[in-house]
Design an enzyme around this catalytic site. Structure first.
Site, short mmCIF file in Angstrom:
data_model
loop_
_atom_site.label_atom_id
_atom_site.label_comp_id
_atom_site.label_asym_id
_atom_site.label_seq_id
_atom_site.Cartn_x
_atom_site.Cartn_y
_atom_site.Cartn_z
N SER A 66 0.81 -1.22 0.00
CA SER A 66 0.00 0.00 0.00
C SER A 66 0.84 1.26 0.00
O SER A 66 0.48 2.25 -0.64
CB SER A 66 -0.93 0.00 1.22
OG SER A 66 -1.77 -1.12 1.21
N HIS A 124 0.60 4.48 4.29
CA HIS A 124 -0.10 5.22 3.23
C HIS A 124 0.40 6.66 3.14
O HIS A 124 0.70 7.16 2.05
CB HIS A 124 -1.60 5.21 3.48
CG HIS A 124 -2.22 3.85 3.35
ND1 HIS A 124 -3.58 3.65 3.30
CD2 HIS A 124 -1.66 2.61 3.24
CE1 HIS A 124 -3.84 2.36 3.17
NE2 HIS A 124 -2.69 1.71 3.15
#
Length: 300
Positions: free
Chosen positions: A205, A251
């Protein structure tokens, strides 16, 4: 994306439309080859004794004195144009899938060996305390290719495929690979710095969010409609901070690093392009190393 005006055979815009490069129809330009009058962008123009020549005239022996390699087409960021613009994306996708299958077959032991965590006892009590703080820095990288749930890897691989292909084509293979790896490492470093030492994290991610940030920068550079990518970014950030079990640090770290690297990639002045681009990558890597060293010192 905005549509381009129809082009004449030589690459020039049709009557009434903006002039665009004959090799890159998506780029407006006001420069023409002084020999054949073709419109050329800054990446295609080759300096001559008078004005600039296009790669075709150089290839045909226009007398510019440049090496034949000077006519090789370049991407927006200055990388070489490849026959397969998704090769690196396919390789990265294949590595992620291979690791996922290996973990599914081998069981917990491989997961524990590749997982990112700061400092804790692993699944094997006889191994003692393990983690990045114990010198296992490789976990910052291996965790980027590690997935355990089908839904998790499915979302990440879809993001890699959708975002990675256009970015690889725009940046070139080497720059694109540097963007992907450094974004992922930045996400891992921020997770290591902020998360609890025993908290395990995994997934691509951080790297995918780096591609998302780079896509936003690239679309702004190309003057495309920013609303789709902004909407996608907002939706992903909402999920990041509202869905339980998500390492938001990865993230955010990947997103910031990807955007910063992309700015250097697509806005670097042509005469100092390599210095700015690789300098930015080196700076991000230096920050990653500094964060890891400081966090390790705090945990040990």
């Amino acid at each position: 994306m905005d549509q381009q005006p129809p082009q004449d055979q030589d690459g020039s815009a049709a009557a009434g439309g903006p002039l665009t490069c004959y090799r890159h129809p998506d780029r407006e330009t006001g420069i023409r080859c002084t020999r054949c009058d073709r419109p050329i962008c800054t990446d295609c123009m080759i300096e001559a004794s008078v004005g600039f020549h296009c790669p075709e005239c150089v290839r045909e022996g226009s007398g510019t004195g440049h090496h034949p390699a000077a006519n090789r087409p370049r991407t927006l960021a200055g990388g070489g144009v490849a026959a397969d613009p998704r090769l690196v994306t396919k390789i990265l996708l294949g590595i992620n899938l291979a690791v996922f299958i290996a973990v599914s077959v081998s069981g917990r032991w491989l997961l524990d060996d590749l997982l990112l965590f700061g400092r804790a006892y692993s699944g094997d009590p006889s191994a003692g305390v393990e983690g990045v703080a114990e010198g296992q820095w490789y976990r910052l990288l291996t965790s980027m290719f590690l997935h355990q749930e089908v839904l998790h890897i499915a979302f990440n691989m879809l993001g890699l495929w959708w975002l990675g292909g256009p970015l690889e084509a725009a940046l070139g293979r080497v720059r694109y690979l540097a963007l992907y790896l450094l974004s992922g490492l930045a996400g891992s470093a921020l997770t290591y710095w902020i998360a609890a030492p025993a908290q395990g994290t995994l997934g691509a991610s951080g790297a995918v969010f780096g591609l998302l940030g780079a896509t936003a920068v690239l679309m702004r550079r190309m003057n495309y409609d920013m609303r789709p990518v902004i909407a996608l970014l907002v939706v992903n950030l909402v999920f990041t901070f509202t869905w339980s079990g998500i390492a938001w640090q990865a993230h955010v770290g990947g997103l910031v690093a990807g955007a910063l690297i992309a700015v250097a990639m697509v806005h670097a002045p042509r005469e100092r392009r390599n210095l700015v681009q690789y300098g930015a990558c080196g700076l991000v890597l230096l920050v990653v190393v500094l964060v890891v060293v400081l966090r390790t010192a705090a945990l040990t």
